[in-house]
Design an enzyme around this catalytic site. Structure first.
Site, PDB file in Angstrom:
ATOM      1  N   GLY A  28       1.008  -1.347  -0.040  1.00 56.83           N
ATOM      2  CA  GLY A  28      -0.052   0.030  -0.131  1.00 56.83           C
ATOM      3  C   GLY A  28       0.807   1.279   0.014  1.00 56.83           C
ATOM      4  N   ASN A  29       0.333   2.314   0.325  1.00 60.12           N
ATOM      5  CA  ASN A  29       0.970   3.642   0.457  1.00 60.12           C
ATOM      6  C   ASN A  29       0.537   4.560   1.297  1.00 60.12           C
ATOM      7  OD1 ASN A  29      -0.684   5.553  -1.046  1.00 60.12           O
ATOM      8  ND2 ASN A  29      -0.586   4.061  -2.605  1.00 60.12           N
ATOM      9  N   ARG A  30       0.805   5.608   1.536  1.00 59.56           N
ATOM     10  CA  ARG A  30       0.501   6.470   2.630  1.00 59.56           C
ATOM     11  C   ARG A  30      -0.456   7.776   2.199  1.00 59.56           C
ATOM     12  NH1 ARG A  30       5.980   9.152   4.098  1.00 59.56           N
ATOM     13  NH2 ARG A  30       4.452  10.616   5.405  1.00 59.56           N
TER      14      ARG A  30
END
Ligand code: PMT
Length: 241
Positions: A28-30
């Site tokens: 995933g990412n932020r």
């Protein structure tokens, strides 16, 4: 001055995508979704019919917005394409570029002391490019570019390579802009155009970006049209709802 978007249909993507490795882990990412949600909220306030395709985020649905929740890039692409045709697509989502070739059906176990894990990753679908190629194509396809360096170079490259109308570029990896922050700074690129917006709260930048979008739509498309096809008397922009 606030430009009306009445009579337009706008599809916005927001948030991250999660690409499952196994039932408990993902890539995933932020992205918090704040930028895309602010755009969706501002577009609805300006009278647009808005479909917001959201990755996994913890944000309330803006008033007047139809929200479709998704998890992966493949699901986001399917939801975005199903929401077309539209007048405008704005891709604010931080779509994962790679996903595991196959999600393991059971939790991957550590096999021994010090052993690593090799994952085979494959490219995810490029949602933005697929929207720009879609028939009928939205009149405006707006991408984002999240960069740590050489922002103008990479943003202009995306503009040309993905056949976009505008690219809103932001610096990531610095405090006060990009992922998670309440504020941001954008530089918006078009074929013969460049405009710096902010630094400012994402809610304010969303409105300023939509002013650039509205200015590129024909007036007949963004104003109410009577059933007989004639245009009504216009509300002065400063008194528009
Ligand atoms: O969500 P926030 O915390 O508010 O943060 C906002 C933001 C930093 C996520 C946002 O402002 C932003 O920059 N969004 C795009 C992030 C990104 O993935 O940038 P990119 O340069 O990797 O992608 C370029 C464009 O292609 C983006 O419009 C993206 O939605 C699109 N894309 C990318 C990969 C892919 N497989 N499909 C796509 O459509």
């Amino acid at each position: 001055m606030t430009a009306s978007l009445r009579g337009t249909r706008i599809v916005v993507s927001a948030g991250p995508t999660y690409e499952d490795i196994d039932p408990v882990r993902f890539i995933g990412n932020r992205s918090s979704g704040r930028m895309g949600f602010a755009i969706a909220a501002a577009a609805a306030q300006r009278g647009a019919q808005v479909v917001l395709v959201a990755g996994p985020v913890h944000l309330d649905t803006p008033a007047g917005v139809t929200r479709i929740d998704v998890r992966s890039a493949a699901q986001m692409q399917a939801a975005v394409l199903a929401a077309l045709p539209a007048d405008v697509y704005i891709g604010a989502a931080a779509v994962a570029d790679f996903a595991p070739a196959q999600a393991a059906p059971r939790k991957l176990k550590k096999s021994g002391d010090g052993d690593g894990l090799v994952l085979e990753l494959v490219r995810t679908p490029d949602i933005l490019a697929s929207v720009a190629r879609h028939a009928p194509r939205p009149r405006l396809v707006v991408g984002f570019a999240a960069e740590t360096h050489d922002v103008a170079h990479y943003a202009r490259d995306k503009l040309a390579r993905k056949q976009l109308d505008l690219v809103a570029a932001n610096l990531v990896g610095v405090a006060g802009s990009g992922f998670e922050s309440e504020s941001n700074a954008l530089t918006v690129y078009g074929a013969q155009f460049e405009r710096a917006l902010g630094p400012a709260p994402k809610t304010q930048l969303a409105g300023e970006l939509l002013d650039l979008v509205a200015a590129r739509l024909p007036r007949t498309q963004r104003d109410d049209v009577r059933v007989d096809g004639t245009l009504p008397v216009r509300t002065p922009p400063d008194r528009a709802p």
